[in-house]
Design a protein around this motif. Structure first.
Motif, PDB file in Angstrom:
ATOM      1  N   PHE A 204       0.831  -1.084   0.098  1.00 34.01           N
ATOM      2  CA  PHE A 204       0.034  -0.026   0.000  1.00 34.01           C
ATOM      3  C   PHE A 204       0.997   1.129   0.044  1.00 34.01           C
ATOM      4  O   PHE A 204       0.382   2.000   0.479  1.00 34.01           O
TER       5      PHE A 204
ATOM      6  N   TRP B 124     -16.810  -1.127  11.150  1.00 36.73           N
ATOM      7  CA  TRP B 124     -15.518  -0.290  10.664  1.00 36.73           C
ATOM      8  C   TRP B 124     -14.279  -1.173  10.784  1.00 36.73           C
ATOM      9  O   TRP B 124     -13.270  -1.102   9.936  1.00 36.73           O
TER      10      TRP B 124
ATOM     11  N   THR C 137     -14.122  -3.686   8.540  1.00 33.52           N
ATOM     12  CA  THR C 137     -13.369  -2.974   7.153  1.00 33.52           C
ATOM     13  C   THR C 137     -12.161  -2.929   7.008  1.00 33.52           C
ATOM     14  O   THR C 137     -11.459  -3.549   5.860  1.00 33.52           O
ATOM     15  N   VAL C 138     -11.335  -2.418   8.059  1.00 33.82           N
ATOM     16  CA  VAL C 138      -9.973  -2.343   8.180  1.00 33.82           C
ATOM     17  C   VAL C 138      -9.291  -3.597   7.903  1.00 33.82           C
ATOM     18  O   VAL C 138      -8.416  -3.984   7.261  1.00 33.82           O
TER      19      VAL C 138
ATOM     20  N   TRP D 280      -9.733  -5.061   4.572  1.00 37.70           N
ATOM     21  CA  TRP D 280      -8.790  -4.304   3.672  1.00 37.70           C
ATOM     22  C   TRP D 280      -7.429  -4.817   3.620  1.00 37.70           C
ATOM     23  O   TRP D 280      -6.746  -5.020   2.678  1.00 37.70           O
ATOM     24  N   LEU D 281      -6.757  -4.828   5.110  1.00 36.54           N
ATOM     25  CA  LEU D 281      -5.498  -5.493   5.094  1.00 36.54           C
ATOM     26  C   LEU D 281      -5.279  -6.779   4.435  1.00 36.54           C
ATOM     27  O   LEU D 281      -4.418  -6.921   3.567  1.00 36.54           O
TER      28      LEU D 281
ATOM     29  N   GLY E 247      -6.421  -6.762   0.291  1.00 34.98           N
ATOM     30  CA  GLY E 247      -5.124  -6.079  -0.149  1.00 34.98           C
ATOM     31  C   GLY E 247      -3.593  -6.727  -0.284  1.00 34.98           C
ATOM     32  O   GLY E 247      -3.131  -7.033  -1.104  1.00 34.98           O
TER      33      GLY E 247
ATOM     34  N   ALA F  54      -4.575   0.380  -2.599  1.00 34.50           N
ATOM     35  CA  ALA F  54      -4.892   0.566  -1.214  1.00 34.50           C
ATOM     36  C   ALA F  54      -6.709   1.071  -1.131  1.00 34.50           C
ATOM     37  O   ALA F  54      -7.454   0.449  -0.524  1.00 34.50           O
ATOM     38  N   ALA F  55      -6.763   2.015  -2.080  1.00 37.03           N
ATOM     39  CA  ALA F  55      -8.147   2.464  -2.185  1.00 37.03           C
ATOM     40  C   ALA F  55      -8.790   1.443  -2.678  1.00 37.03           C
ATOM     41  O   ALA F  55     -10.226   1.419  -2.143  1.00 37.03           O
TER      42      ALA F  55
ATOM     43  N   PHE G  25      -9.965  -1.186  -0.357  1.00 38.61           N
ATOM     44  CA  PHE G  25     -10.531  -0.577   0.806  1.00 38.61           C
ATOM     45  C   PHE G  25     -12.215  -0.506   0.481  1.00 38.61           C
ATOM     46  O   PHE G  25     -12.981  -0.877   1.303  1.00 38.61           O
TER      47      PHE G  25
ATOM     48  N   ALA H  40     -13.566  -4.046   0.629  1.00 43.87           N
ATOM     49  CA  ALA H  40     -13.691  -4.321   2.031  1.00 43.87           C
ATOM     50  C   ALA H  40     -14.869  -3.767   2.541  1.00 43.87           C
ATOM     51  O   ALA H  40     -15.560  -4.526   3.093  1.00 43.87           O
ATOM     52  N   TYR H  41     -15.046  -2.524   2.150  1.00 41.26           N
ATOM     53  CA  TYR H  41     -16.273  -1.798   2.694  1.00 41.26           C
ATOM     54  C   TYR H  41     -17.519  -2.370   2.240  1.00 41.26           C
ATOM     55  O   TYR H  41     -18.593  -2.905   3.029  1.00 41.26           O
TER      56      TYR H  41
END
Ligand SMILES: [Zn+2]
Length: 229
Positions: free
Chosen positions: A60, A103, A106-107, A110-111, A114, A143-144, A147, A150-151
């Motif tokens: 990222f 949330w 989500t993180v 995301w990790l 990604g 990363a975007a 994310f 993931a969201y």
């Protein structure tokens, strides 16, 4: 061991236990199996967050480099705290906590997602001067996108109770994989002894032409077995 190998072995390990897990512990629908496989693949990269210049550190761009420096400082450097059962427990605990908050979830997603995708790409060249360049921009775009994905998943109707399981399975798969290499793994860290099941110096060619194809075959076989019954 290459990122590619870790990612694929995490996915194979999750699919291999998805059947019994679904039957005896936590019923899993096809969507949960897919999310679990992806998360386990990414979680199989998490222990190497302690490496400031590896595949993960550049996944990222500046975000992951900062994260890797932080994890390395907290865990005592490469192949120390994160490569132990305590490290596995910490990350699984964080995933359990994240299960209560969309949330935080989500993180975590995301990790993992990604890193899973990044692990399958070619390993970037090391950059000793550390100057910001196009690879950092690619990392930030990655990363975007990760994310957003993931969201969407974290806020969908998919049952995400599988995520902490997937993280634990992927994480332990990484430690097992590293135990097959010369350096070994301090499973019982902070005790310094490094455990080694084998001391395979796989080398890039063997991993690329033997291990990775074998893992792809394993992935297809376990996916087939999971869905055929
Ligand atoms: Zn490692």
């Amino acid at each position: 061991m290459m990122g590619h190998t870790h990612v694929l072995s995490g996915a194979v390990a999750f699919l291999a236990v998805a059947g019994p897990l679904s039957e005896h512990v936590l019923p899993l629908g096809p969507a949960a199996v897919a999310v679990g496989t992806l998360v386990a693949a990414g979680a199989a990269m998490l222990p190497d967050l302690d490496h400031h210049n590896g595949t993960i550190a550049n996944a990222f761009g500046p975000i992951s480099r900062l994260l890797c420096r932080l994890v390395a400082a907290l865990s005592g450097g490469h192949r120390h705290g994160t490569h132990s059962l305590i490290g596995a427990a910490v990350f699984t605990g964080l995933a359990l906590y994240a299960g209560r908050d969309r949330w935080a979830f989500t993180v975590a997603l995301w990790l993992c997602m990604g890193l899973a995708v990044r692990g399958l790409w070619r390993r970037p060249k090391n950059r000793p001067n550390g100057r910001f360049d196009y690879r950092d921009i690619a990392g930030l775009v990655h990363a975007a996108v990760a994310f957003l994905a993931a969201y969407q998943i974290a806020h969908s109707s998919i049952d995400l109770t599988v995520v902490p399981w997937a993280i634990a399975i992927g994480y332990l798969t990484h430690l097992t994989g590293d135990s097959l290499t010369e350096q070994g793994v301090p499973w019982l860290g902070p005790a310094p002894h490094r455990y080694r099941i084998a001391s395979i110096d796989t080398g890039k060619a063997v991993e690329t032409w033997v291990v990775v194809p074998a893992l792809y075959a394993g992935l297809i076989a376990t996916a087939f077995l999971t869905y055929s019954n």
